[in-house]
Design a protein around this motif. Structure first.
Motif, PDB file in Angstrom:
ATOM      1  N   SER A 248       0.822  -1.207   0.000  1.00 26.16           N
ATOM      2  CA  SER A 248       0.000   0.000   0.000  1.00 26.16           C
ATOM      3  C   SER A 248       0.855   1.254   0.000  1.00 26.16           C
ATOM      4  O   SER A 248       0.559   2.228  -0.710  1.00 26.16           O
ATOM      5  CB  SER A 248      -0.940  -0.007   1.217  1.00 26.16           C
TER       6      SER A 248
ATOM      7  N   ALA B 115      -1.336  -1.323  -4.278  1.00 27.97           N
ATOM      8  CA  ALA B 115      -2.534  -2.064  -3.904  1.00 27.97           C
ATOM      9  C   ALA B 115      -3.510  -2.074  -5.076  1.00 27.97           C
ATOM     10  O   ALA B 115      -3.624  -1.104  -5.824  1.00 27.97           O
ATOM     11  CB  ALA B 115      -3.181  -1.434  -2.680  1.00 27.97           C
TER      12      ALA B 115
ATOM     13  N   VAL C 155      -5.246  -8.077  -1.434  1.00 26.87           N
ATOM     14  CA  VAL C 155      -4.665  -6.908  -2.090  1.00 26.87           C
ATOM     15  C   VAL C 155      -5.504  -6.382  -3.250  1.00 26.87           C
ATOM     16  O   VAL C 155      -5.336  -5.229  -3.660  1.00 26.87           O
ATOM     17  CB  VAL C 155      -3.239  -7.239  -2.575  1.00 26.87           C
TER      18      VAL C 155
END
Length: 275
Positions: free
Chosen positions: A132, A137, A216
């Protein structure tokens, strides 16, 4: 051949056949469920394996109920990028740990090795935070990057490289070969069976990956085939036939790749024995 020898061989064949049936049986039941017509029971005792007649209705339904071609293509992309990088990175990490002398080598190796004893679920949150922060992501790169390096691959190749006779490496260095050339022309051919095994394990792991892509990814258009099967289960509900047909479609590439790579493993082993 004497009677005791024949009885011993017959007993061995019976035991091996029972073991093979235990492994192949669930796949045969799955294949049967995906090809049975609507009027034939899926669950029965004793099991009714033979479809009468075989139909492709459930395969077509599974293929059209979800964007199956997209999910298959996504899995091909994940495998095609992750597995080669996984093998190359593991080999490049294993080579200095096996053949070079530098301070802290054993400490680094044991640090890498210690990660093998951690459950994969423990690493989900740290991996997600890192991905992230890198802005990856819900991207293909976010799925691929964590699978590039594996402690198992480094360990297996390090042991393989360490088993190559030191005299061969010293002779190559005496002839003026630099480390990268020794790695490519000496170590890689010697480790070909191990590389093939890593390729098989890596392919199966990436193709069947479920938890990490689920964590994810948000866009269903980027799902791999394992997530696609779960999506199909949510759509079809209790329709076991469509789910079995979709699972069969997802298994076929794994079987094909395994058969191809198995041949390379056997060839590499024969070459190693001759050498």
């Amino acid at each position: 051949m004497s009677l005791p020898m024949r009885l011993r061989r017959a007993g061995m064949y019976i035991v091996l056949s029972a073991i093979a049936l235990a492994f192949v049986g669930p796949f045969l039941i799955l294949l049967s469920a995906g090809l049975k017509p609507a009027g034939q029971a899926v669950f029965s005792f004793p099991p009714d394996i033979v479809p009468r007649p075989p139909v492709l209705d459930w395969v077509i339904e599974a293929w059209t109920a979800i964007p199956f071609p997209t999910y298959l293509l996504n899995s091909v992309i994940y495998v095609g990028v992750t597995v080669p990088l996984y093998i190359v990175v593991s080999a490049l990490c294993a080579y200095p740990l096996a053949l070079m002398n530098f301070r802290g080598k054993n400490l680094i190796f044991f640090a890498i090795l210690s990660t093998m004893f951690l459950p994969s679920e423990v690493m989900l949150i740290p991996r997600f935070l890192v991905v992230s922060e890198l802005g990856m992501a819900d991207t293909f790169a976010g799925v691929i990057l964590p699978g590039v390096l594996s402690a198992f691959g480094v360990f297996l190749l390090r042991q393989t490289f360490a088993g190559v006779p030191r005299e061969v490496v010293d002779a190559a260095r005496t002839d003026g070969c630099h480390e990268l050339r020794i790695f490519w022309h000496v170590m890689v051919p010697a480790a070909r069976p191990t590389l093939a095994i890593l390729g098989i394990f890596g392919f199966i792991s990436v193709w069947n990956s479920f938890i990490w892509p689920l964590v994810v990814l948000k866009d269903s258009a980027k799902y791999p085939v394992a997530l696609g099967i779960a999506y199909l289960a949510g759509i079809t509900g209790t329709d076991v036939r469509s789910l079995a047909a979709g699972t069969i479609i997802s298994i076929i590439p794994v079987v094909i790749v395994f058969m191809i790579m198995q041949r390379h493993v056997l060839e590499g082993m024969r070459g190693a024995v001759k050498g």
